[in-house]
Write an enzyme that holds these catalytic residues in place. Structure first.
Site, PDB file in Angstrom:
ATOM      1  N   HIS A 121       0.829  -1.218   0.000  1.00  0.00           N
ATOM      2  CA  HIS A 121       0.000   0.000   0.000  1.00  0.00           C
ATOM      3  C   HIS A 121       0.854   1.253   0.000  1.00  0.00           C
ATOM      4  CE1 HIS A 121      -3.650  -2.365   1.747  1.00  0.00           C
ATOM      5  NE2 HIS A 121      -3.419  -2.629   0.476  1.00  0.00           N
ATOM      6  N   CYS A 129       5.211  13.485  -8.111  1.00  0.00           N
ATOM      7  CA  CYS A 129       4.520  14.556  -8.844  1.00  0.00           C
ATOM      8  C   CYS A 129       3.417  13.960  -9.713  1.00  0.00           C
ATOM      9  CB  CYS A 129       5.532  15.292  -9.728  1.00  0.00           C
ATOM     10  SG  CYS A 129       4.767  16.501 -10.826  1.00  0.00           S
ATOM     11  N   SER A 190      -7.357  -6.783   9.934  1.00  0.00           N
ATOM     12  CA  SER A 190      -8.787  -7.130  10.063  1.00  0.00           C
ATOM     13  C   SER A 190      -9.254  -7.929   8.854  1.00  0.00           C
ATOM     14  CB  SER A 190      -9.619  -5.840  10.176  1.00  0.00           C
ATOM     15  OG  SER A 190      -9.351  -5.006   9.051  1.00  0.00           O
TER      16      SER A 190
HETATM   17  C1  BV8 Z   1      -7.846  -2.449  -5.693  1.00  0.00           C
HETATM   18  C2  BV8 Z   1      -3.082   3.205   2.153  1.00  0.00           C
HETATM   19  C3  BV8 Z   1      -7.989  -3.189  -7.950  1.00  0.00           C
HETATM   20  C4  BV8 Z   1      -3.497   4.604   2.293  1.00  0.00           C
HETATM   21  C5  BV8 Z   1      -4.991   1.708   2.177  1.00  0.00           C
HETATM   22  C6  BV8 Z   1     -16.024  -1.050  -3.539  1.00  0.00           C
HETATM   23  C7  BV8 Z   1     -15.651   0.149  -4.095  1.00  0.00           C
HETATM   24  C8  BV8 Z   1     -14.309   0.455  -4.380  1.00  0.00           C
HETATM   25  C9  BV8 Z   1     -13.307  -0.481  -4.102  1.00  0.00           C
HETATM   26  C10 BV8 Z   1     -13.699  -1.677  -3.538  1.00  0.00           C
HETATM   27  C11 BV8 Z   1     -15.032  -1.978  -3.252  1.00  0.00           C
HETATM   28  N1  BV8 Z   1     -15.075  -3.221  -2.704  1.00  0.00           N
HETATM   29  C12 BV8 Z   1     -13.821  -3.719  -2.603  1.00  0.00           C
HETATM   30  C13 BV8 Z   1     -12.991  -2.794  -3.140  1.00  0.00           C
HETATM   31  C14 BV8 Z   1     -11.567  -2.908  -3.256  1.00  0.00           C
HETATM   32  C15 BV8 Z   1     -10.930  -2.063  -2.154  1.00  0.00           C
HETATM   33  C16 BV8 Z   1     -11.325  -2.650  -0.812  1.00  0.00           C
HETATM   34  O1  BV8 Z   1     -10.846  -3.701  -0.440  1.00  0.00           O
HETATM   35  N2  BV8 Z   1     -12.213  -1.961  -0.069  1.00  0.00           N
HETATM   36  C17 BV8 Z   1     -12.641  -2.502   1.214  1.00  0.00           C
HETATM   37  C18 BV8 Z   1     -12.575  -1.445   2.301  1.00  0.00           C
HETATM   38  C19 BV8 Z   1     -14.060  -3.058   1.034  1.00  0.00           C
HETATM   39  N3  BV8 Z   1      -9.509  -2.213  -2.360  1.00  0.00           N
HETATM   40  C20 BV8 Z   1      -8.866  -1.341  -3.158  1.00  0.00           C
HETATM   41  O2  BV8 Z   1      -9.360  -0.353  -3.655  1.00  0.00           O
HETATM   42  C21 BV8 Z   1      -7.411  -1.699  -3.428  1.00  0.00           C
HETATM   43  N4  BV8 Z   1      -7.186  -1.648  -4.858  1.00  0.00           N
HETATM   44  O3  BV8 Z   1      -8.675  -3.253  -5.335  1.00  0.00           O
HETATM   45  O4  BV8 Z   1      -7.467  -2.249  -7.013  1.00  0.00           O
HETATM   46  C22 BV8 Z   1      -7.040  -4.350  -8.028  1.00  0.00           C
HETATM   47  C23 BV8 Z   1      -7.413  -5.596  -7.465  1.00  0.00           C
HETATM   48  C24 BV8 Z   1      -6.519  -6.664  -7.563  1.00  0.00           C
HETATM   49  C25 BV8 Z   1      -5.268  -6.495  -8.180  1.00  0.00           C
HETATM   50  C26 BV8 Z   1      -4.942  -5.243  -8.700  1.00  0.00           C
HETATM   51  C27 BV8 Z   1      -5.823  -4.151  -8.613  1.00  0.00           C
HETATM   52  C28 BV8 Z   1      -6.465  -0.723  -2.757  1.00  0.00           C
HETATM   53  C29 BV8 Z   1      -6.585  -0.891  -1.247  1.00  0.00           C
HETATM   54  C30 BV8 Z   1      -5.505  -0.040  -0.574  1.00  0.00           C
HETATM   55  C31 BV8 Z   1      -6.158   1.129   0.123  1.00  0.00           C
HETATM   56  N5  BV8 Z   1      -5.134   1.832   0.891  1.00  0.00           N
HETATM   57  N6  BV8 Z   1      -4.056   2.379   2.842  1.00  0.00           N
HETATM   58  C32 BV8 Z   1      -3.373   5.065   3.714  1.00  0.00           C
HETATM   59  O5  BV8 Z   1      -2.873   4.316   4.587  1.00  0.00           O
HETATM   60  O6  BV8 Z   1      -3.795   6.192   3.945  1.00  0.00           O
HETATM   61  S1  BV8 Z   1      -5.980   0.635   3.035  1.00  0.00           S
HETATM   62  C33 BV8 Z   1      -5.743   0.688   4.718  1.00  0.00           C
HETATM   63  O7  BV8 Z   1      -6.412  -0.485   5.228  1.00  0.00           O
HETATM   64  C34 BV8 Z   1      -4.315   0.534   5.228  1.00  0.00           C
HETATM   65  O8  BV8 Z   1      -3.348   0.297   4.239  1.00  0.00           O
HETATM   66  C35 BV8 Z   1      -4.410  -0.695   6.118  1.00  0.00           C
HETATM   67  O9  BV8 Z   1      -3.246  -1.352   6.221  1.00  0.00           O
HETATM   68  C36 BV8 Z   1      -5.426  -1.463   5.371  1.00  0.00           C
HETATM   69  C37 BV8 Z   1      -5.996  -2.678   6.005  1.00  0.00           C
HETATM   70  O10 BV8 Z   1      -6.355  -2.364   7.309  1.00  0.00           O
HETATM   71  P1  BV8 Z   1      -5.608  -3.202   8.464  1.00  0.00           P
HETATM   72  O11 BV8 Z   1      -4.139  -3.068   8.249  1.00  0.00           O
HETATM   73  O12 BV8 Z   1      -6.167  -4.570   8.530  1.00  0.00           O
HETATM   74  O13 BV8 Z   1      -5.943  -2.344   9.727  1.00  0.00           O
HETATM   75  P2  BV8 Z   1      -7.292  -2.390  10.589  1.00  0.00           P
HETATM   76  O14 BV8 Z   1      -7.296  -1.196  11.480  1.00  0.00           O
HETATM   77  O15 BV8 Z   1      -8.450  -2.651   9.671  1.00  0.00           O
HETATM   78  O16 BV8 Z   1      -7.124  -3.705  11.495  1.00  0.00           O
HETATM   79  C38 BV8 Z   1      -6.130  -3.744  12.502  1.00  0.00           C
HETATM   80  C39 BV8 Z   1      -6.178  -5.134  13.070  1.00  0.00           C
HETATM   81  O17 BV8 Z   1      -5.150  -5.252  14.039  1.00  0.00           O
HETATM   82  C40 BV8 Z   1      -7.485  -5.448  13.767  1.00  0.00           C
HETATM   83  O18 BV8 Z   1      -7.894  -6.765  13.407  1.00  0.00           O
HETATM   84  C41 BV8 Z   1      -7.126  -5.383  15.259  1.00  0.00           C
HETATM   85  O19 BV8 Z   1      -7.877  -6.326  16.030  1.00  0.00           O
HETATM   86  C42 BV8 Z   1      -5.672  -5.789  15.230  1.00  0.00           C
HETATM   87  N7  BV8 Z   1      -4.864  -5.219  16.316  1.00  0.00           N
HETATM   88  C43 BV8 Z   1      -4.914  -3.961  16.819  1.00  0.00           C
HETATM   89  N8  BV8 Z   1      -3.965  -3.831  17.791  1.00  0.00           N
HETATM   90  C44 BV8 Z   1      -3.321  -5.022  17.868  1.00  0.00           C
HETATM   91  C45 BV8 Z   1      -3.886  -5.907  16.940  1.00  0.00           C
HETATM   92  N9  BV8 Z   1      -3.470  -7.186  16.795  1.00  0.00           N
HETATM   93  C46 BV8 Z   1      -2.469  -7.603  17.604  1.00  0.00           C
HETATM   94  N10 BV8 Z   1      -1.867  -6.799  18.512  1.00  0.00           N
HETATM   95  C47 BV8 Z   1      -2.270  -5.525  18.677  1.00  0.00           C
HETATM   96  N11 BV8 Z   1      -1.656  -4.754  19.597  1.00  0.00           N
HETATM   97 ZN    ZN Z   2       6.701  17.570 -11.628  1.00  0.00          ZN
END
Ligand code: BV8
Ligand code: ZN
Length: 248
Positions: A121, A129, A190
């Protein structure tokens, strides 16, 4: 204290290829806010408003204010014992024995010493740019001007991260690693963002032994061979001491 749900604990064999997928949970104990937890980033902001190309084109200053705020926060964070353990696993198993796929953009795995690493990501410390493609790694916090302009052509610079709707980076390497892993560790995610969330399923279907580390169960838990609940800064080092190969 490591709470192991289901099954016994499998040790790593010297011939194993181990692959890990991490999410925001691996950085939580370093002080980096997760996305979907109680105090999660998405609670205060809607991802659609900020982490999409259209949000950026609509209001680049607002999007950059969010990223500048996160960069300022992350700049004070250090790798925790989970990051350091993953770097030690790479050192122990060698470059052919371990590969790390992260969804995180905070750079803490690299700071901990991990090198066999793909940041699917992107990286919050890089920017490029929108017009001429000039790219730079920049750790300035706070940024002097929001939104930052390209020093080469004057157009807008954008954060070096992958937004919703954009293609993640290095997915060919990530898919290949998931397909060939003997053991697949799923750490602090998650499992809701695709295509990253598909990787543990691919590994499982290809016959990998899946070990999940989280505070609570996720959709991945239903097919993981081991689910280890607890703060990963404690559970991962504890697991590694028991699972590491004898001779290493
Ligand atoms: C893509 C970067 C095509 C930016 C991020 C409908 C409309 C549009 C799109 C979609 C749709 N339905 C599905 C999609 C695809 C979409 C998607 O998945 N949406 C979801 C929300 C439904 N995905 C995309 O658009 C991706 N691109 O699909 O392009 C393609 C497909 C295949 C091949 C080529 C191209 C792009 C997704 C990337 C988005 N960018 N971030 C930024 O950071 O600002 S996503 C963002 O969520 C972060 O990167 C993060 O890493 C990621 C996932 O979240 P998690 O890391 O899991 O974090 P979260 O808080 O959710 O969970 C934390 C976990 O840790 C929890 O379980 C918690 O219990 C646990 N935890 C907490 N503390 C601890 C712990 N565990 C242990 N110890 C602890 N102490
Ligand atoms: Zn430039």
């Amino acid at each position: 204290m490591l709470l192991l749900i289901g099954g016994t604990m499998r040790k790593i064999d010297v011939s194993d290829v181990v692959v890990a997928l991490t999410g925001a949970g691996v950085s939580a104990e370093s002080g980096v806010p997760t996305f979907r937890g109680e105090d999660g980033l998405w609670q205060r902001y809607r991802a659609e408003d900020l982490a999409t190309p259209s949000a950026f084109m609509r209001d680049p200053k607002l999007v950059w204010e969010w990223y500048d705020w996160r960069r300022g926060l992350i700049a004070k964070c250090k790798p925790n014992r989970a990051h350091l353990t993953l770097a030690e696993i790479e050192q122990t198993l060698g470059p052919d024995g371990f590969f790390l796929i992260t969804q995180n953009v905070d750079g803490l795995h690299h700071a901990a010493g991990s090198r066999q690493l793909v940041e699917i990501h992107g990286d919050i410390w890089r920017m490029w740019c929108v017009r001429c493609g000039y790219e730079v790694e920049d750790h300035t916090v706070p940024l002097p001007e929001l939104p930052p302009k390209c020093p080469r052509c004057g157009a807008l610079m954008r954060p070096g991260v992958v937004w919703f709707g954009e293609t993640p980076m290095g997915m060919d390497r990530a898919f290949a690693a998931a397909r060939t892993a003997d053991m697949f560790l799923v750490i602090g995610t998650s499992g809701v963002v695709y295509p990253a969330a598909e990787l543990p399923t691919i590994a499982h279907k290809a016959g990998a032994y899946v070990v999940e580390f989280n505070l609570k169960r996720t959709p991945i838990s239903s097919y993981a061979d081991e689910v280890i609940l607890g703060p990963v800064g404690e559970t991962l080092p504890e697991w590694w001491e028991k699972a590491r190969p004898e001779s290493r």
